[in-house]
Design a protein around this motif. Structure first.
Motif, short mmCIF file in Angstrom:
data_model
loop_
_atom_site.label_atom_id
_atom_site.label_comp_id
_atom_site.label_asym_id
_atom_site.label_seq_id
_atom_site.Cartn_x
_atom_site.Cartn_y
_atom_site.Cartn_z
N ALA A 33 0.83 -1.19 0.00
CA ALA A 33 0.00 0.00 0.00
C ALA A 33 0.87 1.25 0.00
O ALA A 33 1.85 1.34 0.74
CB ALA A 33 -0.92 -0.01 1.21
N VAL A 34 0.53 2.21 -0.85
CA VAL A 34 1.32 3.44 -0.99
C VAL A 34 0.71 4.51 -0.09
O VAL A 34 -0.51 4.74 -0.12
CB VAL A 34 1.33 3.91 -2.45
N PRO A 35 1.52 5.22 0.70
CA PRO A 35 1.01 6.26 1.59
C PRO A 35 0.30 7.38 0.81
O PRO A 35 0.59 7.62 -0.36
CB PRO A 35 2.26 6.79 2.28
N SER A 36 -0.59 8.05 1.51
CA SER A 36 -1.32 9.16 0.91
C SER A 36 -0.34 10.23 0.43
O SER A 36 0.66 10.54 1.09
CB SER A 36 -2.27 9.77 1.94
N GLY A 37 -0.64 10.81 -0.72
CA GLY A 37 0.19 11.87 -1.28
C GLY A 37 1.16 11.40 -2.34
O GLY A 37 1.75 12.22 -3.05
N TRP A 38 1.32 10.09 -2.49
CA TRP A 38 2.24 9.54 -3.49
C TRP A 38 1.43 9.02 -4.68
O TRP A 38 0.46 8.29 -4.50
CB TRP A 38 3.08 8.41 -2.90
N GLU A 39 1.85 9.40 -5.88
CA GLU A 39 1.14 9.03 -7.10
C GLU A 39 2.09 8.39 -8.11
O GLU A 39 3.26 8.77 -8.22
CB GLU A 39 0.50 10.27 -7.75
N LYS A 40 1.57 7.42 -8.87
CA LYS A 40 2.35 6.80 -9.93
C LYS A 40 2.63 7.81 -11.04
O LYS A 40 1.81 8.68 -11.32
CB LYS A 40 1.60 5.60 -10.51
N VAL A 41 3.77 7.66 -11.68
CA VAL A 41 4.17 8.56 -12.77
C VAL A 41 4.43 7.72 -14.01
O VAL A 41 5.24 6.79 -13.99
CB VAL A 41 5.44 9.35 -12.38
N ASP A 42 3.75 8.05 -15.12
CA ASP A 42 3.98 7.32 -16.35
C ASP A 42 4.99 8.05 -17.23
O ASP A 42 5.55 9.08 -16.83
CB ASP A 42 2.67 7.05 -17.09
N ALA A 43 5.23 7.53 -18.42
CA ALA A 43 6.28 8.07 -19.28
C ALA A 43 6.00 9.50 -19.72
O ALA A 43 6.90 10.34 -19.76
CB ALA A 43 6.46 7.17 -20.50
N ALA A 44 4.75 9.79 -20.08
CA ALA A 44 4.41 11.13 -20.54
C ALA A 44 4.62 12.15 -19.43
O ALA A 44 5.14 13.25 -19.66
CB ALA A 44 2.97 11.17 -21.04
N GLU A 45 4.23 11.79 -18.22
CA GLU A 45 4.41 12.69 -17.08
C GLU A 45 5.88 12.91 -16.76
O GLU A 45 6.32 14.03 -16.50
CB GLU A 45 3.66 12.12 -15.87
N LEU A 46 6.66 11.82 -16.82
CA LEU A 46 8.08 11.93 -16.52
C LEU A 46 8.78 12.81 -17.56
O LEU A 46 9.63 13.64 -17.22
CB LEU A 46 8.72 10.55 -16.47
N THR A 47 8.43 12.64 -18.82
CA THR A 47 9.02 13.46 -19.87
C THR A 47 8.69 14.93 -19.65
O THR A 47 9.55 15.81 -19.79
CB THR A 47 8.50 13.01 -21.25
N HIS A 48 7.43 15.21 -19.30
CA HIS A 48 7.02 16.59 -19.05
C HIS A 48 7.82 17.21 -17.91
O HIS A 48 8.30 18.34 -18.01
CB HIS A 48 5.54 16.63 -18.72
N ILE A 49 8.01 16.47 -16.85
CA ILE A 49 8.75 16.97 -15.68
C ILE A 49 10.21 17.19 -16.04
O ILE A 49 10.83 18.20 -15.68
CB ILE A 49 8.64 15.99 -14.51
#
Length: 219
Positions: A33-49
């Motif tokens: 289980a992932v703690p609140s506030g943490w979200e998965k990041v996909d390739a499009a999001e990582l590229t944008h960042i």
């Protein structure tokens, strides 16, 4: 070299991941289980960042030519927030720890601290390829003792041992990696001594200081 720090509110709203029920036991096919506030990041999001140019510069070794090291935004350096050091591939270590990952470099020196984050759309996971030896990072599940679940750049292809989920916490501007092999989060072993000091291991069921990282684009 630009750190990948940028607001993900709009990007992540459509891809929020529902964590398993609290108390569920970690399994190889079901993440912790992932703690609140943490979200998965996909390739499009990582590229944008990674293309953000407004964040601070990472420390570089004198004379380093970042553009010669990498031109794509998915090529990244990983810095532990626990000891402020960059993760390096120990490609000259003898067996069985050849290619082990350690957060031990004070600055980005080149390929030893570089990794390609390769996205797989089918599984929604990343494979990490070391720029030091062009091998994929695996979780050594069968190792025992203090080396169990250590991360090593040693694979020529990608399977379950080489798959990771990438998470971002927007409010804290930090990142975490989770192995899909055992459902555990990558940890920097700050209290270790000797040749495995600061080694990375997929061994934690939670995200705290030892499991938190910065990512820096090499573009």
């Amino acid at each position: 070299m630009t750190p990948v720090l940028l607001s993900l509110s709009a990007l992540l709203a459509a891809s929020a991941w529902t964590a398993p029920a609290a108390g569920a036991a970690p399994q190889a096919d079901r993440p912790t289980a992932v703690p609140s506030g943490w979200e998965k990041v996909d390739a499009a999001e990582l590229t944008h960042i990674a293309r953000n140019t407004d964040a601070r510069q990472a420390p570089l070794a004198a004379g380093d030519d970042v553009s010669a090291q990498a031109e794509e935004p998915e090529l990244l350096a990983v810095q532990s927030l626990r000891n402020d050091r960059f993760v390096a591939t120990e490609k000259t270590y003898p067996a069985p720890d050849t290619g082990v990952l350690r957060a031990r470099s004070a600055e980005y020196n080149g390929s030893w601290e570089g990794f390609a984050f390769e996205w797989d759309e089918t599984t929604g996971t990343y494979a990490l390829k070391s720029l030091a030896n062009n091998l994929y990072v695996a979780v050594e599940k069968n190792y025992t003792g203090s080396a169990q679940n250590e991360l090593r750049a040693r694979s020529t292809s990608v399977g379950g041992w080489e798959r990771f989920v990438l998470y971002y916490n927007e409010s804290q501007d930090r990142w975490a990696l989770q192995s899909t092999l055992n459902g555990l989060f990558v940890t920097m072993e700050n209290s270790y001594t000797g040749s495995l000091q600061y080694v990375l291991r997929a061994r934690s069921g939670e995200i705290a200081g030892w499991q938190e990282f910065n990512l820096y684009s090499l573009a």
